[in-house]
Design a protein around this motif. Structure first.
Motif, PDB file in Angstrom:
ATOM      1  N   ASP A 103       7.317  13.099  25.146  1.00  0.00           N
ATOM      2  CA  ASP A 103       7.489  13.653  26.620  1.00  0.00           C
ATOM      3  C   ASP A 103       7.132  14.792  26.706  1.00  0.00           C
ATOM      4  O   ASP A 103       6.340  15.432  27.722  1.00  0.00           O
TER       5      ASP A 103
ATOM      6  N   ARG B 234       0.527  19.226  19.579  1.00  0.00           N
ATOM      7  CA  ARG B 234       1.062  17.750  19.337  1.00  0.00           C
ATOM      8  C   ARG B 234       1.450  17.553  18.051  1.00  0.00           C
ATOM      9  O   ARG B 234       2.652  17.244  17.990  1.00  0.00           O
TER      10      ARG B 234
ATOM     11  N   ASP C 133      -0.089  17.962  27.969  1.00  0.00           N
ATOM     12  CA  ASP C 133      -1.220  17.713  28.585  1.00  0.00           C
ATOM     13  C   ASP C 133      -1.387  17.655  30.045  1.00  0.00           C
ATOM     14  O   ASP C 133      -2.488  18.030  30.429  1.00  0.00           O
TER      15      ASP C 133
ATOM     16  N   ASP D   8       3.240  14.870  26.368  1.00  0.00           N
ATOM     17  CA  ASP D   8       2.680  14.392  27.248  1.00  0.00           C
ATOM     18  C   ASP D   8       2.846  15.439  28.598  1.00  0.00           C
ATOM     19  O   ASP D   8       1.813  15.612  29.388  1.00  0.00           O
TER      20      ASP D   8
END
Length: 895
Positions: free
Chosen positions: A318, A43, A324, A321
Motif C-alpha cells: 500500500d 520500495r 508511486d 503503491d
C-alpha cells in the motif's frame, strides 16, 4: 543555394539556443531517469523497514506450539551439521525442517532463514532450604540447541552440556532479569518441582540477550521478562531458564509442555517486486511431515505452519503503491513546465532563424518540408538532451528498469512537436500583434472554457471521493497539477491587463516617459504572455503544494505517533513494582505517571468462535491526567462502574469481532463502552480490551504486573533525559520512548523520506524551469524592447532610466501571479490529500488535515522573487549589446 542547404544552414543557426533546449531536456530526463531507480530502492527498503517492525512471532513461518517433542536422532543435513557440540540429538528434526523448506515455493523459501526449534518443559515451583527464604519462584526449562548464539555470559561459566550430569544436578542458565528478582546467585542449588518429579537445579551462569527482539526471545519471553502471580496471598514470580538441549533424549523423565518450530523471515532478502508472489505463496503453505511424541508416547506426524507477514506485506505494498502514485502527481507539474519552456525555446529558435526559413520558402521549400526539417532538428536536440540526461540519471539511481526511458522519451519528443509549429508561425506574414493585445476574441474565450471544462473533469472525481474512502482514479489525480496551474494562469492573464490599466491611469500624470510608456507597453505588447504567466503560477503552486504535502504528512505522523506512544513518554520494562512506580513519579521532569497495571492474555468467547485477547488493567483517572492534551482512547466515566456487565474499552479489531453482541471473559459479560484504534499505546497486539483496576479482578487473574508506564513531562523536559535514571531504577532492559524520538524514527521510513525528497526535487526543478521560462520570454521580447530603448535614448532618456520598462514587464506580472500560485498550490494540496490516502504515509487511522505554514509560504514567495530577478538579470544581459542602427532598421516589419 538550394532549399536543402538552406535547411541545413537554418539548423546550425544560433547553437546557443539549441544547447539551452538540450540542457532543459537533459535536466528533465535526468530527473525522469533517476526517479524510477529512487522509487525502486525505496520500495525494497520499505518492505524491509515494515517487516523489521512486525513482531517475529507474527512474521516468521511457524507452527502453533505442538504439545509434544521431536523424536531425537542425529541428522546429516546442512542445519544439523551446523549444530553445536552436545546438541546432535536434534539433527533428525532439523533434517525434516530442511526437507520441508526445499519443497516450499521459491518466493517464500528465498526469504527464510535457518530453521529453529525449542522444547519447553513444564512450569514447576522452586523451593530452597536457604534462610532467609528468597522470593518464591517458578521456572519453565527451555531446551534450545542454539542457546549460546543468543546470549553472552556475564556471570559464571557456561555449563558443559551434552549428557546426563554426573552428580544428578541439572545446570541451568538464567538471564539477569530473572536471576535478580529471584535472588539466585551463581552456584546455588534449588529444587525444581515436588515429590518424585523434583529435580535439583544449579545456577551455572547468568546471561544477557544479544538481541532481545529476536524471534527466539519472543518464544521464550519468560526467560527474559518475569511475570508475577498472586497465589494464596503470596506473590509468585514466574520465569524461564535454559537447560541442557541434550535432555531431549531423556524427556520420559520430564513433563513436556510444548515445542516451537519456525523459520525466521529475513527482511533484507525481501524484494518488493516479488511481494505478490510471496503473498500467494503464504496462502498455500503445506503441512510439515515430522515425528513427534507426546507425554503418553503417542506419535504425531503432521504440523501446520503459517505466517502472519501478509498484513505487513500488504502494508508495504500500500505504501509503495501510494508513493508511486504521489510521485507521478508531483512529477506532472514540472513536466507541464517543460512543455512551456520547450514551446518558448522553439519560438526563440524560429524567430532567430526566420530570415533563413523565409528564404528557403522563397527558393521552393514547401511548408511540409520546412516543418519536417524543424521536426527533425527538434528531435535531434531532444534526443541528445534525453540521452545525456537518461545516462546521468541511470548512473545516479540505478535499478529503475525500463521505466527510466518513459519520461526521457516524452521529453525528447517535446521539441520535435513544438519547433515546427513555432517555425511555421514565424515565417507567416508579419503583422502588428500588439494591436490585438488585451482584446478577448471568441476563440480565446472558447479555448479558456475548454481548459476549465477539462480541469473540471479532473477535479469532479476527486471531490466525489469520500475523505476516508478509496483513492480517486489515477488519471484524474495525475492531471490535477497541470489542470489547476493552467486555470490559475488563465485567471492571472485575465486579471493582469485591468491591473496594468489601473496603474497606467494612476501614473498618467507622473513625470518621465518611462512611467507613461511602461504600463502602456506592458498592456499592448507584454513580454510574459499566457504560457509564461501559467508557468509562474505553476511554479509557485508546485512549491506551495510540495511544502503543504510535506507539512501534512509530518503533522499526520506526529498525531499518529502521539497516539501510539500514549503520552509525552512511554516506559517499558520487564517488571515495574510499586516502589519503582513511586520513584518514576518523583523523577525530575516527570509531572504525572500512569502505569498499565497488568496485561494478561485471556480466552474470549465471541459470537462466532473464540480467541485470545489481551486485557489491560489501567486507572482511568491516572490515564486522563497523563493524556490531558487529548487522546484517541475514550476514558469515559462508565469504565469505573461496578457490577455486571464489566465495562471495557475495546480495540477496533475486538469490537469488529464482537459485532455488537455480548462477549465473555472468564464467564463475565463485557460492556464495550468505547472503541479505540487497534494499534494502541497500552501494549502490542490488535485484539485487546482495557478495564479500570477497580473492576479488573472479575476478568483477570493477576491485577498487578506492570510493564508499561505512560508519563506526562514537565514543560521543557524531554524523554531523553529520563533514559539514564529509568535504567538505574529498572535495569538495562528498560526503555524510554518519547514522542519526538518516535516521530524522528517514523520520519526515517523509506517511503516518507522519498516522498519528501521527491516533493523538494519537484519544487527545485520547477524553480529552475521558471527561471528559464522568464529568461526566454524576456529574450523573445528583446527586439521590441531594444527598439523602444533606442527611441527613448534618441529622446534623451538615460540608459539607467530605460530599465524601468523591464520592471513594468516583470513586476506586475509576478505580483499578480503570486497569489494565484499560492491559491492553486493550496487547492492542489487539498485535492491531492483527498485523491490519495495519506494514511499510508502517516500510519494513522484517520486522514491527516491539510497543513500549509503561512510563514513558509512567505519564504517560498521570497524565493520566487529571487528566481525571477535572477532570470531577468541574465536575460537582459544581451540587451546591452544592442546595435542602434540595426534596431532602427528592425522597425520595418519585414526587416
Amino acid at each position: 543555394m538550394n532549399p536543402t542547404r538552406l535547411g541545413w544552414k537554418a539548423s546550425t543557426t544560433t547553437p546557443v539556443v539549441s544547447v539551452l533546449v538540450a540542457a532543459v531536456v537533459a535536466l528533465v530526463s535526468l530527473v525522469g531517469a533517476a526517479l524510477p531507480g529512487v522509487l525502486a530502492a525505496s520500495r525494497d527498503a520499505e518492505s524491509s523497514w515494515v517487516l523489521d517492525r512486525v513482531q517475529p512471532l507474527t512474521r516468521d513461518l511457524s507452527a502453533r506450539p505442538i504439545p509434544a517433542s521431536p523424536v531425537p536422532g542425529e541428522g546429516s543435513g546442512r542445519t544439523a551439521m551446523a549444530l553445536p557440540e552436545g546438541a546432535e540429538a536434534w539433527g533428525a528434526a532439523l533434517d525434516d525442517l530442511d526437507r520441508y523448506a526445499s519443497g516450499l515455493d521459491p518466493a517464500l523459501r528465498d526469504v527464510l532463514g535457518v530453521p529453529q526449534a525449542i522444547v519447553h518443559l513444564e512450569d514447576l515451583r522452586l523451593t530452597t532450604e536457604r534462610r532467609p527464604v528468597p522470593p518464591i519462584g517458578s521456572l519453565i526449562l527451555h531446551l534450545d540447541p542454539r542457546w549460546q548464539e543468543r546470549v553472552r555470559i556475564v556471570d559464571g561459566v557456561a555449563p558443559e552440556w551434552g549428557g546426563a550430569p554426573a552428580d544428578g544436578v541439572l545446570d541451568i542458565v538464567l538471564t539477569r532479569t530473572i536471576a535478580e528478582p529471584l535472588d539466585w546467585p551463581v552456584g546455588e542449588t534449588r529444587t525444581w518441582g515436588v515429590g518424585e518429579r523434583s529435580r535439583p537445579l544449579r545456577l551455572a551462569a547468568i546471561a544477557e540477550p544479544l538481541d532481545d527482539d529476536a524471534g527466539s526471545w519472543i518464544r521464550t519471553q519468560n526467560a527474559l521478562v518475569p511475570t508475577v502471580e498472586d497465589a494464596n496471598n503470596q506473590q509468585v514470580l514466574h520465569g524461564g531458564a535454559f537447560a541442557d538441549p541434550a535432555l531431549i533424549e531423556q524427556l520420559d523423565r520430564f513433563g513436556v509442555r510444548s515445542t516451537d518450530l519456525w523459520f525466521p523471515l529475513v527482511p533484507d532478502r525481501l524484494e518488493t517486486d516479488r511481494i505478490d508472489e510471496l503473498l500467494r505463496a503464504t496462502l498455500t503453505v503445506p503441512p510439515l511431515r515430522s515425528d513427534f511424541v507426546d507425554a503418553e508416547d503417542n506419535r504425531l506426524t503432521d504440523a501446520e505452519l503459517s505466517t502472519g507477514m501478509a498484513d505487513g506485506l500488504r502494508a508495504a505494498l500500500d505504501r509503495v503503491d501510494g508513493l508511486d502514485a504521489m510521485a507521478g502527481i508531483v512529477a506532472a507539474g514540472p513536466l507541464g513546465l517543460l512543455v512551456v519552456v520547450s514551446t518558448l525555446a522553439a519560438r526563440l529558435l524560429a524567430v532567430r532563424r526566420r530570415s533563413t526559413l523565409v528564404l528557403a520558402a522563397a527558393r521552393g521549400a514547401s511548408p511540409a518540408l520546412l516543418a519536417g526539417w524543424l521536426a527533425l532538428e527538434g528531435l535531434s536536440i531532444g534526443v541528445v538532451g534525453a540521452v545525456a540526461g537518461c545516462l546521468a540519471g541511470s548512473l545516479l539511481a540505478p535499478g529503475g528498469g525500463p521505466a527510466v526511458l518513459v519520461l526521457p522519451a516524452l521529453a525528447a519528443l517535446v521539441p520535435a512537436v513544438t519547433l515546427p509549429f513555432a517555425g511555421l508561425d514565424a515565417t507567416a506574414a508579419s503583422r502588428r500583434r500588439d494591436l490585438d493585445a488585451g482584446v478577448g476574441g471568441r476563440g480565446r474565450v472558447l479555448s479558456e472554457v475548454g481548459v476549465v471544462l477539462v480541469a473540471a473533469f479532473a477535479v469532479v472525481p476527486v471531490l466525489a471521493t469520500p475523505p476516508d474512502g478509496e483513492a480517486a482514479p489515477s488519471a484524474s489525480a495525475l492531471v490535477l497539477p497541470i489542470a489547476i496551474a493552467t486555470v490559475g494562469g488563465l485567471a492571472a492573464a485575465r486579471v493582469l491587463p485591468p491591473v496594468l490599466t489601473v496603474l497606467a491611469a494612476t501614473l498618467r500624470r507622473a513625470r518621465g516617459p518611462v512611467a507613461l510608456v511602461g504600463p502602456a507597453r506592458a498592456i499592448r505588447d507584454p513580454a510574459l504572455r499566457v504560457l509564461a504567466l501559467g508557468a509562474m503560477v505553476g511554479a509557485v503552486a508546485i512549491a506551495v503544494f510540495a511544502a503543504g504535502l510535506s507539512a501534512t504528512v509530518s503533522g499526520g505522523i506526529r498525531d499518529a505517533v502521539r497516539y501510539r506512544v500514549g503520552a509525552d513518554a512511554r516506559i517499558v520494562a520487564p517488571f515495574v513494582d510499586a516502589d519503582a512506580i513511586a520513584a518514576i513519579r518523583a523523577l525530575d521532569g516527570v509531572e504525572r505517571a500512569a502505569p498499565v497495571y497488568a496485561d494478561e492474555r485471556r480466552e474470549v468467547t465471541f459470537p462466532v468462535g473464540s480467541g485470545r485477547a489481551t486485557v489491560y488493567v489501567v486507572d482511568v483517572a491516572e490515564m486522563r491526567a497523563v493524556q490531558s492534551g487529548g487522546s484517541a482512547l475514550p476514558w469515559v466515566d462508565r469504565l469505573t462502574r461496578a457490577g455486571e456487565p464489566v465495562p471495557v474499552i475495546a480495540s477496533e479489531e475486538f469490537a469488529r469481532r464482537a459485532g455488537g453482541e455480548t462477549v465473555q471473559i472468564r464467564s463475565h459479560d463485557l460492556d464495550i463502552v468505547g472503541v479505540a484504534p487497534s494499534d494502541g499505546p497500552l501494549g502490542p497486539g490488535r485484539l485487546w480490551v482495557a478495564v479500570d483496576r477497580s473492576v479488573a479482578e472479575q476478568i483477570v487473574r493477576t491485577p498487578f504486573s506492570p510493564a508499561v508506564v505512560l508519563v506526562k513531562l514537565d514543560a521543557g523536559a524531554s524523554a531523553g533525559d529520563l533514559a539514564a535514571p529509568v535504567r538505574r531504577l529498572l535495569g538495562d532492559a528498560a526503555g524510554v520512548t518519547g514522542v519526538e524520538e518516535a516521530v524522528v524514527d517514523r520520519a526515517t521510513e523509506p517511503v516518507v523520506g522519498t516522498l519528501v525528497g521527491v516533493a523538494a526535487a519537484a519544487s527545485s526543478l520547477a524553480a529552475a524551469l521558471l527561471a528559464v521560462t522568464v529568461a526566454l520570454s524576456l529574450i523573445l521580447a528583446g527586439r521590441a524592447r531594444a527598439r523602444d530603448f533606442t527611441l527613448l535614448g534618441a529622446l534623451g532618456v538615460r540608459r539607467r532610466q530605460q530599465w524601468g520598462l523591464v520592471l513594468w514587464e516583470i513586476v506586475p506580472a509576478a505580483v499578480v501571479c503570486a497569489p494565484f500560485g499560492v491559491a492553486a498550490g493550496m487547492t492542489l494540496a487539498a485535492l491531492v490529500a483527498r485523491a490519495r490516502d495519506l494514511r499510508v504515509f502517516t500510519g494513522g487511522t484517520v486522514a491527516p488535515p491539510v497543513e500549509v505554514d503561512p510563514w513558509l509560504v512567505l519564504v517560498l514567495l521570497g524565493g520566487f522573487g529571487l528566481v525571477v530577478a535572477l532570470a531577468t538579470t541574465i536575460a537582459l544581459a544581451t540587451a546591452r549589446r544592442t546595435d542602434v542602427a540595426g534596431t532602427l532598421r528592425s522597425i520595418d516589419p519585414e526587416g
